[in-house]
Motif scaffolding. Structure first.
Motif, short mmCIF file in Angstrom:
data_model
loop_
_atom_site.label_atom_id
_atom_site.label_comp_id
_atom_site.label_asym_id
_atom_site.label_seq_id
_atom_site.Cartn_x
_atom_site.Cartn_y
_atom_site.Cartn_z
N GLN A 77 -16.69 16.40 6.62
CA GLN A 77 -16.55 16.10 8.04
C GLN A 77 -15.25 15.33 8.32
N ALA A 78 -14.93 14.40 7.45
CA ALA A 78 -13.68 13.64 7.63
C ALA A 78 -12.46 14.54 7.48
N CYS A 79 -12.51 15.44 6.51
CA CYS A 79 -11.37 16.36 6.31
C CYS A 79 -11.22 17.29 7.50
N ARG A 80 -12.31 17.77 8.04
CA ARG A 80 -12.24 18.62 9.24
C ARG A 80 -11.59 17.87 10.40
N GLY A 81 -12.06 16.67 10.65
CA GLY A 81 -11.50 15.90 11.77
C GLY A 81 -10.03 15.59 11.59
N LEU A 82 -9.63 15.21 10.38
CA LEU A 82 -8.23 14.88 10.15
C LEU A 82 -7.32 16.10 10.28
N MET A 83 -7.75 17.24 9.78
CA MET A 83 -6.92 18.44 9.87
C MET A 83 -6.82 18.95 11.31
N SER A 137 -5.90 14.72 0.26
CA SER A 137 -6.11 13.77 -0.83
C SER A 137 -7.58 13.36 -0.95
N LEU A 138 -8.26 13.21 0.17
CA LEU A 138 -9.68 12.87 0.14
C LEU A 138 -10.50 13.99 -0.50
N TYR A 139 -10.19 15.22 -0.14
CA TYR A 139 -10.89 16.36 -0.74
C TYR A 139 -10.60 16.46 -2.23
N ALA A 140 -9.34 16.26 -2.61
CA ALA A 140 -8.98 16.33 -4.02
C ALA A 140 -9.61 15.18 -4.81
N HIS A 141 -9.73 14.01 -4.20
CA HIS A 141 -10.37 12.89 -4.88
C HIS A 141 -11.83 13.20 -5.18
N ARG A 142 -12.51 13.83 -4.25
CA ARG A 142 -13.92 14.17 -4.50
C ARG A 142 -14.05 15.19 -5.64
N ILE A 143 -13.12 16.15 -5.67
CA ILE A 143 -13.17 17.16 -6.74
C ILE A 143 -12.92 16.53 -8.10
N THR A 144 -11.88 15.72 -8.20
CA THR A 144 -11.56 15.11 -9.49
C THR A 144 -12.63 14.11 -9.93
N THR A 145 -13.25 13.42 -8.98
CA THR A 145 -14.31 12.47 -9.34
C THR A 145 -15.50 13.20 -9.95
#
Length: 242
Positions: A77-83, A137-145
């Motif tokens: 949801q955050a990534c959608r809003g930011l994009m 970066s937020l999406y990539a952080h979730r993937i790498t975590t």
């Protein structure tokens, strides 16, 4: 003239970055399933901001849209809003950049156009670039975590091509916005230096004028004295003749 070329280059950079950001929102492969540790791969899982898909070995993809926006994970949801915010603000920034550029005939005086161009540059830096970079970066952080978590037993994913395109678009927007701001600052410094030069030139011209006037006064008095003496001589000659 160089300031105009800088603004054109900045507009090309920011517009290219905004186009990349717009294409990233609807692009597939934000994350792709990892093949680490698997010998035979029969299917590939991938997802983006709007759906989750699986592609089998024959190339046929089956996708499932996310059923509810409120039931999504918070990072999606955050990534959608930011994009979406980055795309909308980038559109406004492009319009302001066109109005504020020196090569256009709209926007009023040069001072107003410089302010509008500076506002467009700040918009691209803070809004478009920061929003898009934060989302990717937020999406990539979730993937790498999840990938490096040994306790995570579900399907693990790797970074998709869409994330790299989003990062590239954000960097282009930041670079173009910085060039906009530097070109406006350069134009302001040049106009200030020209104003100082004109002021100093006018002051020196007035000083020279006052000096020449002071020098010419005795000359005029001398001419007046000569004229008066000549008139007296002429008057004396006339009386003498009479």
């Amino acid at each position: 003239m160089s300031g105009m070329y800088q603004e054109i280059m900045a507009f090309v950079l920011t517009t290219s970055g905004w186009i990349l950001e717009s294409s990233t929102v609807s692009m597939d492969f934000w994350k792709v399933s990892s093949n680490d540790g698997s010998v035979i791969t029969t299917s590939t899982f991938w997802a983006n901001l709007w759906k989750h898909c699986v592609t089998d070995s024959t190339g046929i993809s089956n996708c499932r849209d996310f059923p509810s926006m409120l039931a999504l994970d918070g990072y999606i949801q955050a990534c959608r809003g930011l994009m979406i915010a980055a795309i909308c603000l980038g559109l406004f920034g492009s319009v302001f950049a066109l109005v504020g550029m020196k090569c256009t005939k709209i926007g009023g005086s040069d001072k107003n156009k410089a302010r509008i161009a500076c506002f467009a540059g700040v918009d691209f830096i803070l809004c478009v670039g920061i929003c898009s970079l934060s989302a990717c970066s937020l999406y990539a952080h979730r993937i790498t975590t999840e990938f490096f978590d040994p306790m995570f037993m579900s399907q693990k994913y790797e970074l998709g091509a869409a994330l790299f395109i989003g990062w590239a678009g954000g960097i282009l927007c930041i670079l173009g916005g910085s060039v906009f701001c530097f070109s406006v600052a350069d134009s302001f410094s040049r106009s200030h230096s020209q104003a100082n030069y004109i002021y100093r030139g006018a002051a020196s011209h007035s000083h020279i004028t006052a000096y020449t006037r002071g020098q010419t006064k005795p000359v005029k008095e001398g001419h007046a004295a000569d004229n008066s003496s000549s008139s007296r001589v002429q008057h004396f000659d006339k009386n003498a003749y009479v």
